[in-house]
Enzyme design. Structure first.
Site, PDB file in Angstrom:
ATOM      1  N   HIS A 162      47.208  34.490  39.739  1.00  0.00           N
ATOM      2  CA  HIS A 162      47.275  33.734  40.984  1.00  0.00           C
ATOM      3  C   HIS A 162      48.727  33.478  41.373  1.00  0.00           C
ATOM      4  CE1 HIS A 162      42.925  32.379  40.941  1.00  0.00           C
ATOM      5  NE2 HIS A 162      43.095  32.868  39.724  1.00  0.00           N
TER       6      HIS A 162
ATOM      7  N   HIS B 123      42.819  46.945  33.302  1.00  0.00           N
ATOM      8  CA  HIS B 123      41.615  46.113  33.376  1.00  0.00           C
ATOM      9  C   HIS B 123      41.123  45.979  34.815  1.00  0.00           C
ATOM     10  CE1 HIS B 123      44.723  43.469  34.723  1.00  0.00           C
ATOM     11  NE2 HIS B 123      43.927  42.428  34.845  1.00  0.00           N
TER      12      HIS B 123
ATOM     13  N   GLU C  99      48.971  47.134  42.944  1.00  0.00           N
ATOM     14  CA  GLU C  99      50.283  47.643  42.526  1.00  0.00           C
ATOM     15  C   GLU C  99      50.207  49.121  42.173  1.00  0.00           C
ATOM     16  OE1 GLU C  99      51.519  45.026  39.378  1.00  0.00           O
ATOM     17  OE2 GLU C  99      51.510  43.286  40.717  1.00  0.00           O
TER      18      GLU C  99
ATOM     19  N   ASN D  92      45.735  42.341  41.280  1.00  0.00           N
ATOM     20  CA  ASN D  92      47.181  42.559  41.315  1.00  0.00           C
ATOM     21  C   ASN D  92      47.546  43.929  40.765  1.00  0.00           C
ATOM     22  OD1 ASN D  92      47.847  40.012  42.411  1.00  0.00           O
ATOM     23  ND2 ASN D  92      47.758  39.077  40.387  1.00  0.00           N
ATOM     24  N   SER D  93      47.011  44.252  39.594  1.00  0.00           N
ATOM     25  CA  SER D  93      47.293  45.554  38.986  1.00  0.00           C
ATOM     26  C   SER D  93      46.747  46.689  39.842  1.00  0.00           C
ATOM     27  CB  SER D  93      46.694  45.620  37.576  1.00  0.00           C
ATOM     28  OG  SER D  93      47.371  44.751  36.695  1.00  0.00           O
TER      29      SER D  93
ATOM     30  N   GLY E 113      34.490  39.549  36.000  1.00  0.00           N
ATOM     31  CA  GLY E 113      34.961  39.066  37.292  1.00  0.00           C
ATOM     32  C   GLY E 113      35.047  40.169  38.323  1.00  0.00           C
ATOM     33  N   ASP E 114      36.047  40.054  39.195  1.00  0.00           N
ATOM     34  CA  ASP E 114      36.215  41.043  40.262  1.00  0.00           C
ATOM     35  C   ASP E 114      36.713  42.379  39.742  1.00  0.00           C
ATOM     36  OD1 ASP E 114      38.779  39.780  39.726  1.00  0.00           O
ATOM     37  OD2 ASP E 114      39.525  40.794  41.513  1.00  0.00           O
ATOM     38  N   GLN E 115      37.104  42.437  38.457  1.00  0.00           N
ATOM     39  CA  GLN E 115      37.554  43.705  37.874  1.00  0.00           C
ATOM     40  C   GLN E 115      36.483  44.784  38.017  1.00  0.00           C
ATOM     41  OE1 GLN E 115      38.513  42.652  33.813  1.00  0.00           O
ATOM     42  NE2 GLN E 115      39.685  40.863  34.481  1.00  0.00           N
TER      43      GLN E 115
END
Length: 487
Positions: A21, A364, A372, A368-369, A387-389
């Site tokens: 976050h 994962h 990017e 963010n990853s 989660g949202d992964q």
């Protein structure tokens, strides 16, 4: 305090105390500051201490471009390591964060002018701290929300909150989900926090809480770009004042500062990357929270070394409050890898992904990853956990076409074996599939660069937001009743 700072519109950013976050929100803060605003970034005092220990931030306001960036932290009851609240479960911590955090934030916002700073023109919170908008509303200050996940995930949570579409339930746990503007999603491709009886269901409840207050913010900012999620951005913009402003790390590439959101010190790895041929390295990182079993770490280690490729692996220490032992690599792997492998506790990920020696990213699939890697043109090997992964992995592989899938998440409760890992890495690094996903990744990178360039979609949206802040700041100056915090 300089007269220049005194005259700037003041924006106050409030982040949930989590690395995933803090990073994107701080990037947004840097962009706003460089564009001529005074930006105060805030998270919990406990996390602020970690950022200071990591050498990531400054105690004094930092000039950035035409503005300034400063830090001020609020109390959540975890102000030192011996505090009993450090062992609270998520279910227990979230009410404490709201009750103590809202009181502390209210006091901080009221005191800005008493401490010779401009009155706050806008408060920006994110999904795990929906009460931030309530605090701003109580003081008559405008608010915005910074959504730290994809617009697709925003749409999924919205439709779940609205109850307009069937989702998996205890009686239909494997139900597919069809949401307007999104592809058909299997039950293990929606955020796992929404699944019945999920152990982390409280996180989903906290995120859904944001939708109770979404009539208050004048803008919802998302670290994505219109060209990446055009259909869902268009659809959700009919219901909410959405502005896609990403990829934010691209916006910040020209802002020269050592300030970062890292809560761990980064290890030196760029010289090692410099020593490797172009397109020869597998980068491995599972973010700041995901914790794999040692047995799975062993399989990944053997898969990497048996693949024959060089690898840079971020193997961070476990989050102290969550328990778990520090991972160790088998001695045989260390011996076989030699100079081909480098393990660090934390890395400067933006720099790593832009390095020419990096050919693919085992990730994962945190947002963010994901954004990017997409914006750096680096294909992914998707290893989501929860989660949202799970949703991000679906989009990276099946929608954006920039990667291959290794895992369907922790819910499948399966050990991914070394041979499967080795074979997937080989497919991502060599042969026709590797060529295909690299081509798609490059196309996404070019689109991201256009979005942040002058006149691009995200560039225009950020300018719109800054213009709105300036207008609201003038309103505060002309009529102090608009912002009671100035009294």
């Amino acid at each position: 305090m300089t007269s220049t700072m005194d005259s700037l519109p003041h924006v106050f950013l409030v982040s949930f105390p989590g690395q995933g976050h803090i990073n994107p929100m701080l990037r947004f803060g840097k962009k706003l500051a460089a564009s001529g605003l005074l930006v105060t970034f805030s998270t919990t005092a406990y996390l602020g201490r970690d950022m200071k220990k990591a050498g990531s931030i400054s105690d004094t306001p930092t000039p950035l471009g035409h503005g300034f960036l400063r830090f001020e932290f609020f109390d959540d009851g975890r102000t030192n390591e011996s505090a009993p609240s450090t062992s609270l479960s998520f279910d227990q911590y979230m009410p404490q964060l709201q009750s103590l955090g809202s009181i502390s934030l209210l006091h901080i916002l009221k005191n800005q002018t008493k401490e010779n700073r401009p009155a706050v023109s806008c408060v920006i919170g994110n999904p795990f701290v929906p009460w931030v908008c309530d605090v701003a509303d109580q003081l008559g200050i405008a608010s915005a929300v910074f959504w730290v996940q994809s617009c697709a995930v925003f749409s999924i949570y919205y439709h779940h909150f609205n109850g307009s579409i069937p989702f998996p339930s205890e009686t239909q746990p494997n139900l597919d989900v069809q949401i307007p503007s999104l592809p058909l999603l299997k039950h293990d491709e929606i955020p796992s926090f929404l699944l019945p009886n999920n152990s982390l269901h409280a996180i989903g409840k906290a995120i859904l809480g944001q939708f109770l207050s979404l009539s208050k913010p004048f803008c919802i900012l998302i670290d994505t770009f219109e060209e990446l999620e055009s259909e869902v951005v268009d659809f959700m913009s009919k219901n909410f004042p959405i502005k896609a402003v990403g990829p934010l790390f691209k916006h910040c590439s020209e802002i020269k500062t050592r300030i970062s959101g890292d809560c761990l010190r980064t290890d030196e790895c760029m010289e090692w990357l410099d020593s490797k041929p172009k397109g020869s390295v597998v980068y491995v990182s599972f973010g700041s929270v995901v914790y794999l079993k040692q047995e799975q770490v062993d399989e990944i280690a053997y898969g990497l070394v048996n693949s024959g490729f060089s690898f840079l692996w971020v193997l961070k220490p476990p989050v102290s409050s969550l328990g778990g032992k520090r991972h160790v690599l088998p001695n045989e792997v260390k011996e076989k890898a030699g100079e081909r492998g480098k393990v660090v506790q934390w890395s400067p990920q933006e720099q790593v992904l832009s390095h020419p020696s990096v050919a693919c990213f085992m990730t994962h699939c945190g947002w963010n990853s994901s954004v990017e890697s997409i914006s750096s043109g680096v294909p992914v090997v998707a290893f989501p956990q929860w989660g949202d992964q799970l949703t991000n992995a679906k989009f990276l592989v099946d929608v954006f076409g920039v990667g291959l899938r290794l895992s369907r998440g922790a819910g499948e409760d399966r050990l991914i074996k070394r041979d499967e890992i080795k074979n997937c890495l080989k497919e991502a690094m060599e042969g026709p599939k590797a060529v295909e996903i690299r081509k798609k990744a490059l196309e996404r990178k070019i689109a991201a660069e256009k979005a942040v360039a002058e006149g691009g979609s995200s560039n225009r949206n950020i300018k719109y937001f800054i213009d709105e802040i300036r207008k609201r700041s003038l309103g505060c100056c002309r009529n102090l009743q608009v912002c009671p915090s100035t009294t």
